[in-house]
Every structure is written in C-alpha cells, then in structure tokens.
Design a protein around this motif. Structure first.
Motif, mmCIF file in Angstrom:
data_model
loop_
_atom_site.group_PDB
_atom_site.id
_atom_site.type_symbol
_atom_site.label_atom_id
_atom_site.label_comp_id
_atom_site.label_asym_id
_atom_site.label_seq_id
_atom_site.Cartn_x
_atom_site.Cartn_y
_atom_site.Cartn_z
ATOM 1 N N LEU A 173 0.642 -1.289 -0.053
ATOM 2 C CA LEU A 173 0.041 -0.023 -0.163
ATOM 3 C C LEU A 173 0.827 1.309 0.024
ATOM 4 O O LEU A 173 0.382 2.334 -0.464
ATOM 5 C CB LEU A 173 -0.882 0.129 1.231
ATOM 6 N N MET A 174 2.145 1.089 0.523
ATOM 7 C CA MET A 174 2.851 2.493 0.480
ATOM 8 C C MET A 174 4.103 2.538 -0.516
ATOM 9 O O MET A 174 4.472 3.241 -1.163
ATOM 10 C CB MET A 174 3.483 2.675 1.952
ATOM 11 N N ALA A 175 4.884 1.262 -0.407
ATOM 12 C CA ALA A 175 6.198 0.865 -1.045
ATOM 13 C C ALA A 175 5.881 0.450 -2.603
ATOM 14 O O ALA A 175 7.076 0.269 -3.118
ATOM 15 C CB ALA A 175 6.947 -0.005 -0.392
ATOM 16 N N GLY A 176 4.759 0.277 -3.055
ATOM 17 C CA GLY A 176 4.437 -0.133 -4.390
ATOM 18 C C GLY A 176 4.473 -1.768 -4.422
ATOM 19 O O GLY A 176 3.319 -2.405 -4.819
ATOM 20 N N TYR A 177 5.503 -2.351 -3.948
ATOM 21 C CA TYR A 177 5.411 -4.021 -4.050
ATOM 22 C C TYR A 177 6.575 -4.316 -2.511
ATOM 23 O O TYR A 177 7.386 -3.498 -2.366
ATOM 24 C CB TYR A 177 5.995 -4.237 -5.052
ATOM 25 N N SER A 178 6.055 -5.317 -2.231
ATOM 26 C CA SER A 178 6.845 -5.638 -0.904
ATOM 27 C C SER A 178 8.041 -6.572 -1.376
ATOM 28 O O SER A 178 8.242 -6.810 -2.611
ATOM 29 C CB SER A 178 6.011 -6.577 0.269
ATOM 30 N N GLY A 179 8.824 -6.843 -0.475
ATOM 31 C CA GLY A 179 10.177 -7.686 -1.105
ATOM 32 C C GLY A 179 11.379 -6.982 -1.114
ATOM 33 O O GLY A 179 11.201 -5.850 -0.712
ATOM 34 N N GLY A 180 12.579 -7.662 -1.271
ATOM 35 C CA GLY A 180 13.583 -6.958 -1.476
ATOM 36 C C GLY A 180 14.283 -6.104 -0.410
ATOM 37 O O GLY A 180 14.343 -6.417 0.921
ATOM 38 N N ARG A 181 14.446 -4.811 -0.501
ATOM 39 C CA ARG A 181 14.763 -3.871 0.264
ATOM 40 C C ARG A 181 14.010 -3.728 1.601
ATOM 41 O O ARG A 181 14.211 -3.288 2.591
ATOM 42 C CB ARG A 181 15.003 -2.412 -0.550
ATOM 43 N N LYS A 182 12.607 -4.077 1.300
ATOM 44 C CA LYS A 182 11.702 -3.853 2.537
ATOM 45 C C LYS A 182 11.936 -4.706 3.903
ATOM 46 O O LYS A 182 11.659 -4.355 4.954
ATOM 47 C CB LYS A 182 10.378 -3.955 2.056
ATOM 48 N N LEU A 183 12.903 -5.813 3.807
ATOM 49 C CA LEU A 183 13.064 -6.505 4.995
ATOM 50 C C LEU A 183 14.056 -5.706 5.851
ATOM 51 O O LEU A 183 14.235 -6.075 6.990
ATOM 52 C CB LEU A 183 13.799 -7.772 4.585
ATOM 53 N N VAL A 184 14.825 -4.824 5.152
ATOM 54 C CA VAL A 184 15.915 -3.867 5.882
ATOM 55 C C VAL A 184 15.053 -2.829 6.536
ATOM 56 O O VAL A 184 15.306 -2.566 7.832
ATOM 57 C CB VAL A 184 17.171 -3.566 5.077
ATOM 58 N N CYS A 185 14.361 -2.079 5.798
ATOM 59 C CA CYS A 185 13.563 -0.896 6.113
ATOM 60 C C CYS A 185 11.994 -1.154 5.565
ATOM 61 O O CYS A 185 11.996 -1.060 4.598
ATOM 62 C CB CYS A 185 14.245 0.523 5.688
ATOM 63 N N PRO A 186 11.273 -1.398 6.603
ATOM 64 C CA PRO A 186 11.269 -1.281 8.132
ATOM 65 C C PRO A 186 11.589 -2.340 8.674
ATOM 66 O O PRO A 186 11.616 -2.460 10.118
ATOM 67 C CB PRO A 186 9.766 -0.707 8.354
ATOM 68 N N GLY A 187 12.001 -3.593 8.088
ATOM 69 C CA GLY A 187 12.162 -4.917 8.846
ATOM 70 C C GLY A 187 12.986 -4.981 10.165
ATOM 71 O O GLY A 187 12.573 -5.328 11.087
ATOM 72 N N ILE A 188 14.022 -4.334 9.954
ATOM 73 C CA ILE A 188 14.986 -4.075 11.011
ATOM 74 C C ILE A 188 15.460 -2.838 11.295
ATOM 75 O O ILE A 188 16.821 -2.702 11.860
ATOM 76 C CB ILE A 188 16.230 -5.210 10.725
ATOM 77 N N ALA A 189 14.576 -1.934 11.014
ATOM 78 C CA ALA A 189 14.850 -0.411 11.441
ATOM 79 C C ALA A 189 14.404 -0.170 12.651
ATOM 80 O O ALA A 189 13.258 -0.682 13.104
ATOM 81 C CB ALA A 189 14.303 0.465 10.269
ATOM 82 N N ALA A 190 15.035 0.920 13.416
ATOM 83 C CA ALA A 190 14.547 1.258 14.670
ATOM 84 C C ALA A 190 13.274 2.047 14.485
ATOM 85 O O ALA A 190 13.205 2.765 13.483
ATOM 86 C CB ALA A 190 15.577 2.077 15.591
ATOM 87 N N LEU A 191 12.381 2.522 15.468
ATOM 88 C CA LEU A 191 11.497 3.273 15.514
ATOM 89 C C LEU A 191 11.913 4.857 14.970
ATOM 90 O O LEU A 191 11.232 5.476 14.157
ATOM 91 C CB LEU A 191 10.818 3.506 16.889
ATOM 92 N N GLU A 192 13.000 4.886 15.444
ATOM 93 C CA GLU A 192 13.438 6.532 14.964
ATOM 94 C C GLU A 192 13.502 6.677 13.633
ATOM 95 O O GLU A 192 13.718 7.847 12.961
ATOM 96 C CB GLU A 192 14.988 6.887 15.726
ATOM 97 N N THR A 193 13.721 5.616 12.804
ATOM 98 C CA THR A 193 13.828 5.760 11.345
ATOM 99 C C THR A 193 12.619 5.608 10.650
ATOM 100 O O THR A 193 12.252 6.269 9.971
ATOM 101 C CB THR A 193 14.870 4.391 10.712
ATOM 102 N N VAL A 194 11.852 4.519 11.189
ATOM 103 C CA VAL A 194 10.517 4.278 10.695
ATOM 104 C C VAL A 194 9.523 5.483 10.801
ATOM 105 O O VAL A 194 9.000 5.758 9.933
ATOM 106 C CB VAL A 194 9.828 3.284 11.010
ATOM 107 N N LYS A 195 9.717 6.048 11.878
ATOM 108 C CA LYS A 195 8.819 7.298 12.075
ATOM 109 C C LYS A 195 8.900 8.597 11.053
ATOM 110 O O LYS A 195 7.993 9.107 10.845
ATOM 111 C CB LYS A 195 8.969 7.837 13.521
ATOM 112 N N VAL A 196 10.229 8.624 10.706
ATOM 113 C CA VAL A 196 10.427 9.423 9.637
ATOM 114 C C VAL A 196 10.269 8.929 8.130
ATOM 115 O O VAL A 196 9.556 9.944 7.281
ATOM 116 C CB VAL A 196 12.018 10.263 9.625
#
Length: 431
Positions: A173-196
C-alpha cells in the motif's frame, strides 16, 4: 453470483447480484512451480546480477538472514532449506548464522510461532531471533539519508559478514511492492528511522501507492537505506491465491527485486472498465487479517477503481484485535480522521510535533475515508466497537450489499475482489 472471500483460515461465502457484478477480480493464472525446492536451489547457483551465493559466502564467518514475521505467508522453511546448507558448505559455521525475524515494529514471534515460521528442524538447530524496533540501543547508527531519514539498523545484521534478505513480492500500500529492500527498512530498522520514513512527507505523495515504484519516495528511500546497509543477496518468491510458489527471484538486491516485480505485476494487475460504486473485498485472510491494523491494506488496494463517495465492504477476521496499543489509542484520542490528519501534518497548533507509533496506517486509512464509506463484516471480539474506528459494521456481506444498492441505486457497479490486497485493480485505458 456466489464466491468465497479470503477470511481467516476458513474463508467466507458471499454473494452479489449477477446484474451488478464486476468480476470477481482475481490474479491471473500463473502455474505453480512443480518442484519449488529445485527452483530455489538453482536460483542460488545462477542468481540475477551477482555471483552464486556459494561464492559470496566464501571466507565469511558470520551471516544474517532476514525473514518476514508471522503476518506474511512466506515459505520460510523452503527458502532456508536451500540457503542454510549453501552457507555451511561454503564455510560459514552454523554458530555464525543468525536468522533474524524482521518484525519491523510488530510484536515478536515466540514459542510455537517460531516453529510455524521456520519448521521444527531449523527452529531446533539454528539461532532464530526477533528484531525489536523500539530498542534503539540494539541498532547501529549509519548516518542520515539524503532525504533526512536517520538510519538505525539492527546491529546483528550490520555486524554480519554476509547479509541476506528473503521475502515475498506482492503489492504494497505504500512502497509499491513488498520484498527486497523492505526487509531492511522497515523490517530491522529502529522506530527512530521508521517514524520519519513513514511520515507525512513521504506518505502524502500520490506516488506512494500500491503498484507504483517509479517516483515513489517510500520505495526510493528504503532502497537507498538497504543499499547503505550492504545487503548482499536477496531470495524472494511470488505466490498464487493458494499460497503456492509461482516464481523465484534471487540475486543482487535491485536487479532480482525488479525481475520479481515485473513478473508479479503481470499476474496481479487486473484492468477494470470504468470506476465502480461498491467493492466487496477482503484483507487476504490469515495471516494478514489478524488485526484491524493489517486489514487496512484491503481498503487501500481498491481505491484506484472506486468512485468518489463509493462504498467499500471488507471481510476481515481480526482475531488479534485492533493492533498495537499505540494504534488503538489514536482512535480514542481523535474522534475523527480529519482531526488526526491535522495533528500529523502540523495544522493543529495545539499538537506541535505530534507523533505516535503506527500512525502511518491510520494515515493510509484516512486516504480511503476521504473518498469512501467503509463497512466491515467480521466476527471479531471487538466488532461492536467498530464505529469508534471510523467505520460501520454489517452482519453479512449480503446485508451490506443490499444497503449499498439502496444508497447507490439498483444499477450500481459492484466489484468483487476475493483475495483483497493480493490483487491490484486498475482502470483500463479505455475507461
């Protein structure tokens, strides 16, 4: 016409008058792989855009493999069953391998859920750990992105000699398609990263939407972040409606991902000849429809074909409740979605710098509510509280359809989308 909506693990039978029906809109047939284990193994030997995984693993003493959490139907056991022996055969010691569950900001997966994710043998013989996005101390600071996102990534991944991400390629719904890079961000990113990264500066861009990659700031940003972390190899799959593997895409982070997206786009995109008054859809069943939070994906997916003022009827089991306490609390704090949007965009002078974890999902929901009425069909334990969540409830799909026909007229066009967000309905060029 009768059809079955994806709902929990059992499905939900529904019916729409034939004279009003558009569809059912379903993903195009893609033959499941006869022996997906063989295809996965071959993909590691002949990956897209990089040397074989065995070569990348030579001389490495540690490896971190990212897997999706229990909310995604990824065949982790299948993928790990090929990855793990390849790494060990190349000289990576078993004690140096970490399987890291990319929970993002979701709850951890523990106990029997670990077995559900990776299978009994892997759970018993390998280190399988959860990412904790709220624990900033367990992340490594990798600086700032060009768009101003602070990059804090799980240190277990950052410190690994070899970094691998698995996953599922499907509309997002936001990133176009899941997979690939999405496991890193937001997958293993801190709240401080994801909230921005999940803030209004990204999500209010009209290109931050299902099926769109070009010019999508959400996609571009987490691609940059994943590249910054040094993601060495991805192993992604596509699935059909019965969760069978239809494609395997392994290799270089961007090339393999885009190959998978090209395949998925041909399968999931369904043209519709003109906008519809009503959509009858789902949140894709288990495991995606366990919470109200996750069900929002079923709402945003149909927006491209909805008329202004239309009605979306969605079936979702939601057996685990509304979502995180933070997400649920937003509905208590804001009686209307309009008030919520004023707070997060800075229009409310009384709430400067407002932020609550998981607000991004309500922001996505607000995009729907600005255009459509939303009706839920569910047996969730909190079903009698749905009006507090800016939506209404119907006892059945049929009663909701009957009410929608009274509102939109006897000739209303009703799209049926049994698999919800796994399908990408789009207006055809001739409409």
């Amino acid at each position: 016409m009768k059809f079955t909506l994806a709902y929990g693990k059992s499905g939900l039978d529904a019916a729409v008058p034939d004279e009003n029906l558009v569809g059912p809109l379903e993903i195009r047939p893609a033959p499941p792989l006869i022996d997906p284990g063989v295809d996965v193994a071959e993909s590691l030997l002949e990956p897209i855009g990089c040397p074989p995984l065995s070569e990348l693993a030579k001389g490495k003493q540690t490896a971190c493999i990212l897997i999706c959490d229990v909310t995604r139907p990824v065949p982790n056991e299948l993928l790990l069953g090929a990855l793990l022996p390849t790494l060990e055969a190349a000289g990576v010691p078993r004690e140096g391998i970490t399987i890291l569950i990319a929970t993002g900001l979701h709850r951890p997966n523990l106990g029997e859920e670990i077995v559900e994710l990776v299978g009994e043998t892997i759970a018993a013989n390998y280190r399988v750990e959860n990412h904790y996005g709220k624990d900033l101390a367990s992340h490594t600071d990798l600086g700032m992105s060009p768009r101003g996102v602070p990059i804090h990534i799980d240190s277990r991944y950052v410190d690994a000699d070899l970094k691998i991400a698995t996953g599922l390629i499907e509309p997002h719904l936001m990133a176009g398609y899941s997979g690939g890079r999405k496991l890193v961000c937001p997958g293993i990113a801190a709240l401080e990263t994801v909230k921005v990264w999940h803030g209004p500066q990204f999500l209010e861009d009209p290109r931050a939407d299902c099926g769109i990659l070009e010019g999508n700031p959400v996609h571009e940003e987490n691609t940059w972040i994943a590249r910054r972390t040094g993601l060495d190899f991805i192993l992604n799959v596509t699935l059909d409606a019965e969760r069978r593997v239809t494609g395997v895409f392994a290799g270089e982070m961007e090339e393999a991902f885009h190959a998978g997206v090209a395949f998925a786009r041909e399968v999931v995109t369904v043209p519709v000849g003109g906008p519809v008054d009503v959509a009858v859809t789902s949140a894709a069943g288990y495991p995606l429809d366990q919470t109200f939070y996750q069900s929002v994906k079923g709402l945003t997916g149909v927006l491209p074909v909805m008329k202004e003022g239309g009605t979306i009827i969605i079936a979702a089991e939601m057996s685990e409740g509304v979502g995180s306490p933070e997400f649920a609390g937003l509905f208590e704090e804001f009686p209307t979605h309009e008030g919520f949007m004023k707070a997060i965009t800075g229009e409310d002078a009384d709430r400067p710098d407002f932020f609550v974890m998981d607000q991004w999902q309500l922001e996505e929901m607000a995009k729907v509510l600005r255009r459509c009425e939303v009706v839920y069909v569910t047996n969730a334990p909190f079903a009698d509280q749905l009006e507090k969540l800016y939506v209404t409830r119907a006892d059945s799909v049929e009663s909701a359809v009957s009410a929608a026909l009274k509102k939109h007229g006897p000739n209303a066009r009703i799209a049926a989308i049994p698999e919800g967000p796994y399908v990408l309905p789009t207006l055809s060029e001739s409409s």
